[in-house]
Design a protein around this motif. Structure first.
Motif, PDB file in Angstrom:
ATOM      1  N   ASP A   8     -44.795   4.104 -27.975  1.00  0.00           N
ATOM      2  CA  ASP A   8     -43.805   3.408 -28.805  1.00  0.00           C
ATOM      3  C   ASP A   8     -42.502   3.349 -28.001  1.00  0.00           C
ATOM      4  OD1 ASP A   8     -42.258   2.353 -30.862  1.00  0.00           O
ATOM      5  OD2 ASP A   8     -42.113   4.255 -31.957  1.00  0.00           O
ATOM      6  N   ASP A   9     -42.471   2.496 -26.986  1.00  0.00           N
ATOM      7  CA  ASP A   9     -41.392   2.529 -26.001  1.00  0.00           C
ATOM      8  C   ASP A   9     -40.045   2.076 -26.536  1.00  0.00           C
ATOM      9  OD1 ASP A   9     -43.115   0.173 -25.936  1.00  0.00           O
ATOM     10  OD2 ASP A   9     -41.817  -0.619 -24.371  1.00  0.00           O
ATOM     11  N   LEU A  10     -40.015   1.333 -27.634  1.00  0.00           N
ATOM     12  CA  LEU A  10     -38.747   0.931 -28.241  1.00  0.00           C
ATOM     13  C   LEU A  10     -38.356   1.841 -29.407  1.00  0.00           C
ATOM     14  CD1 LEU A  10     -39.010  -2.978 -28.219  1.00  0.00           C
ATOM     15  CD2 LEU A  10     -38.051  -1.443 -26.493  1.00  0.00           C
ATOM     16  N   LYS A  11     -39.108   2.930 -29.566  1.00  0.00           N
ATOM     17  CA  LYS A  11     -38.805   3.952 -30.590  1.00  0.00           C
ATOM     18  C   LYS A  11     -38.689   3.331 -31.983  1.00  0.00           C
ATOM     19  CE  LYS A  11     -38.545   6.870 -27.199  1.00  0.00           C
ATOM     20  NZ  LYS A  11     -39.711   7.711 -26.896  1.00  0.00           N
ATOM     21  N   TYR A  12     -39.703   2.574 -32.353  1.00  0.00           N
ATOM     22  CA  TYR A  12     -39.707   1.932 -33.670  1.00  0.00           C
ATOM     23  C   TYR A  12     -39.973   2.918 -34.800  1.00  0.00           C
ATOM     24  CZ  TYR A  12     -41.499  -0.670 -37.659  1.00  0.00           C
ATOM     25  OH  TYR A  12     -41.724  -1.141 -38.925  1.00  0.00           O
ATOM     26  N   PHE A  13     -40.969   3.780 -34.626  1.00  0.00           N
ATOM     27  CA  PHE A  13     -41.374   4.649 -35.723  1.00  0.00           C
ATOM     28  C   PHE A  13     -40.446   5.853 -35.854  1.00  0.00           C
ATOM     29  CE2 PHE A  13     -45.520   2.676 -34.494  1.00  0.00           C
ATOM     30  CZ  PHE A  13     -45.711   1.974 -35.675  1.00  0.00           C
ATOM     31  N   PRO A  14     -40.111   6.227 -37.089  1.00  0.00           N
ATOM     32  CA  PRO A  14     -39.290   7.419 -37.306  1.00  0.00           C
ATOM     33  C   PRO A  14     -40.109   8.681 -37.072  1.00  0.00           C
ATOM     34  CG  PRO A  14     -40.039   6.558 -39.410  1.00  0.00           C
ATOM     35  CD  PRO A  14     -40.506   5.580 -38.356  1.00  0.00           C
ATOM     36  N   PRO A  15     -39.457   9.857 -37.018  1.00  0.00           N
ATOM     37  CA  PRO A  15     -40.220  11.110 -36.892  1.00  0.00           C
ATOM     38  C   PRO A  15     -41.015  11.377 -38.168  1.00  0.00           C
ATOM     39  CG  PRO A  15     -37.872  11.552 -37.175  1.00  0.00           C
ATOM     40  CD  PRO A  15     -38.009  10.068 -37.030  1.00  0.00           C
ATOM     41  N   TYR A  16     -42.229  11.864 -37.988  1.00  0.00           N
ATOM     42  CA  TYR A  16     -43.120  12.134 -39.129  1.00  0.00           C
ATOM     43  C   TYR A  16     -43.561  13.597 -39.089  1.00  0.00           C
ATOM     44  CZ  TYR A  16     -43.692   7.023 -39.625  1.00  0.00           C
ATOM     45  OH  TYR A  16     -43.491   5.682 -39.794  1.00  0.00           O
ATOM     46  N   GLU A  17     -42.636  14.500 -39.405  1.00  0.00           N
ATOM     47  CA  GLU A  17     -43.002  15.913 -39.453  1.00  0.00           C
ATOM     48  C   GLU A  17     -43.752  16.208 -40.749  1.00  0.00           C
ATOM     49  OE1 GLU A  17     -39.902  18.649 -37.256  1.00  0.00           O
ATOM     50  OE2 GLU A  17     -38.880  17.449 -38.775  1.00  0.00           O
ATOM     51  N   ALA A  18     -44.822  16.978 -40.633  1.00  0.00           N
ATOM     52  CA  ALA A  18     -45.604  17.354 -41.810  1.00  0.00           C
ATOM     53  C   ALA A  18     -44.898  18.484 -42.550  1.00  0.00           C
ATOM     54  CB  ALA A  18     -47.001  17.797 -41.402  1.00  0.00           C
ATOM     55  N   VAL A  19     -44.631  18.270 -43.846  1.00  0.00           N
ATOM     56  CA  VAL A  19     -43.915  19.270 -44.646  1.00  0.00           C
ATOM     57  C   VAL A  19     -44.574  19.404 -46.018  1.00  0.00           C
ATOM     58  CG1 VAL A  19     -41.650  19.032 -43.537  1.00  0.00           C
ATOM     59  CG2 VAL A  19     -42.255  17.495 -45.402  1.00  0.00           C
ATOM     60  N   PRO A  20     -44.819  20.625 -46.481  1.00  0.00           N
ATOM     61  CA  PRO A  20     -45.260  20.798 -47.867  1.00  0.00           C
ATOM     62  C   PRO A  20     -44.083  20.516 -48.805  1.00  0.00           C
ATOM     63  CG  PRO A  20     -45.731  22.743 -46.507  1.00  0.00           C
ATOM     64  CD  PRO A  20     -44.761  21.905 -45.757  1.00  0.00           C
ATOM     65  N   ILE A  21     -44.334  19.796 -49.877  1.00  0.00           N
ATOM     66  CA  ILE A  21     -43.293  19.582 -50.883  1.00  0.00           C
ATOM     67  C   ILE A  21     -43.812  20.076 -52.230  1.00  0.00           C
ATOM     68  CG2 ILE A  21     -42.202  17.697 -49.624  1.00  0.00           C
ATOM     69  CD1 ILE A  21     -43.557  15.705 -51.418  1.00  0.00           C
ATOM     70  N   PHE A  22     -42.923  20.744 -52.977  1.00  0.00           N
ATOM     71  CA  PHE A  22     -43.300  21.409 -54.224  1.00  0.00           C
ATOM     72  C   PHE A  22     -42.344  21.044 -55.351  1.00  0.00           C
ATOM     73  CE2 PHE A  22     -45.849  24.117 -51.595  1.00  0.00           C
ATOM     74  CZ  PHE A  22     -46.764  24.753 -52.432  1.00  0.00           C
ATOM     75  N   ARG A  23     -42.881  21.012 -56.542  1.00  0.00           N
ATOM     76  CA  ARG A  23     -42.037  20.927 -57.733  1.00  0.00           C
ATOM     77  C   ARG A  23     -41.221  22.212 -57.841  1.00  0.00           C
ATOM     78  NH1 ARG A  23     -43.051  17.366 -61.766  1.00  0.00           N
ATOM     79  NH2 ARG A  23     -42.311  18.896 -63.274  1.00  0.00           N
TER      80      ARG A  23
END
Length: 302
Positions: A233-248
């Motif tokens: 992705d040489d033009l850095k189109y995609f944002p960072p996608y860190e995997a995170v647990p999310i909870f109520r």
């Protein structure tokens, strides 16, 4: 099969599936469950959900119901805020772009900060610490085509967009960080209309010449198994996608032991380890539960 799901369709589908997962919480082995963990429909999501579920059961006295394969982002999101599930693992860039409709930025720390703040403010949802890896969108071609055309970067697709047949998942076609932005950023003009298909079918469709370029997941084990090549992705189109647990947050307040249990998973999974787990399930056809148990044992969490 060509199919396009608009926002109304996504909402109706989300409502239907949220209602479908509602009801009493029963653990598979019997007895009333305390919390419900959900997941999207692809392999990595189910692995991560099973990992969170197993670790909670191993480190606390809580019983977990597994409500896996709830299709895509919006269905899981609606199930979470509606209380049909208590948690699932999300990716920061997905929340940033798809849930909160923010314009892409590349700083992972800032994306995490904004996502955490907005979930808290708008939905009373807590974003936990990242699990340690990023699963970004991967623009994939066959390795033989990469060699044939000397393809290394996404920007080079502009030279071949009149020849290549693209194929994308339904969600990627619709998302702000998906197809519309990709073609604009890279000035792509595919002559052939993209084929839309279930995400699980894309890899084999690419491998068997039904399409020539797809948007997969960077940690997917099928990249290795099917001899595919990920373009930079040489033009850095995609944002960072860190995997995170999310909870109520109400679930965390009711069961405070959850915080310590989930904190023990922070930073424990590398991208290489995640891809290997995916490969063991999709490539070696091993039981997902066994792969997860082995990983937790390797980290000293069992």
């Amino acid at each position: 099969m060509k199919m396009k799901i608009g926002k109304v369709g996504v909402l109706l589908l989300a409502i239907a599936l949220v209602l479908g997962v509602a009801g009493c919480r029963e653990k598979t082995s019997g007895g009333k469950a305390d919390i419900a963990i959900g997941s999207k429909s692809f392999t990595e999501q189910v692995i991560l959900a099973e990992l969170v579920a197993q670790h909670i059961e191993n480190s606390t006295d809580l019983k977990v119901e597994r409500r896996f394969r709830l299709q895509g982002t919006f269905i899981c999101h609606n199930a979470l805020i509606g209380g049909q599930i208590d948690s699932y693992v999300e990716y920061t860039g997905t929340s940033f772009s798809a849930i909160f409709n923010k314009k892409t930025i590349s700083d992972p720390v800032e994306v995490y900060r904004q996502v955490k703040e907005q979930y808290d403010r708008e939905f009373d949802i807590e974003v936990m610490q990242p699990l340690g890896f990023e699963n970004t969108y991967a623009i994939l071609v066959r390795a033989e085509d990469a060699r044939k055309y000397n393809l290394k970067k996404v920007s080079q697709l502009a030279e071949l967009d009149s020849q290549f047949q693209p194929g994308f998942g339904y969600e990627f076609i619709e998302r702000l960080d998906g197809f519309p932005g990709l073609v604009e950023k890279y000035n792509l003009d595919f002559t052939k209309r993209p084929k839309t298909m279930a995400e699980g079918l894309m890899y084999r469709a690419l491998a068997f010449n039904q399409v020539d370029v797809v948007a997969g997941n960077s940690t997917d084990g099928r990249i290795k198994k099917l001899d595919l090549f990920m373009l930079e992705d040489d033009l850095k189109y995609f944002p960072p996608y860190e995997a995170v647990p999310i909870f109520r947050k109400d679930t965390l307040a009711k069961y405070p032991e959850l915080r310590e249990a989930i904190a023990q998973l922070a930073g424990k999974i590398s991208a290489t380890e995640m891809q290997e787990m995916n490969y063991q399930v999709d490539g070696e056809f091993r039981k997902l539960e066994e792969v997860v148990t082995e990983f937790l044992e390797s980290k000293g969490l069992i």
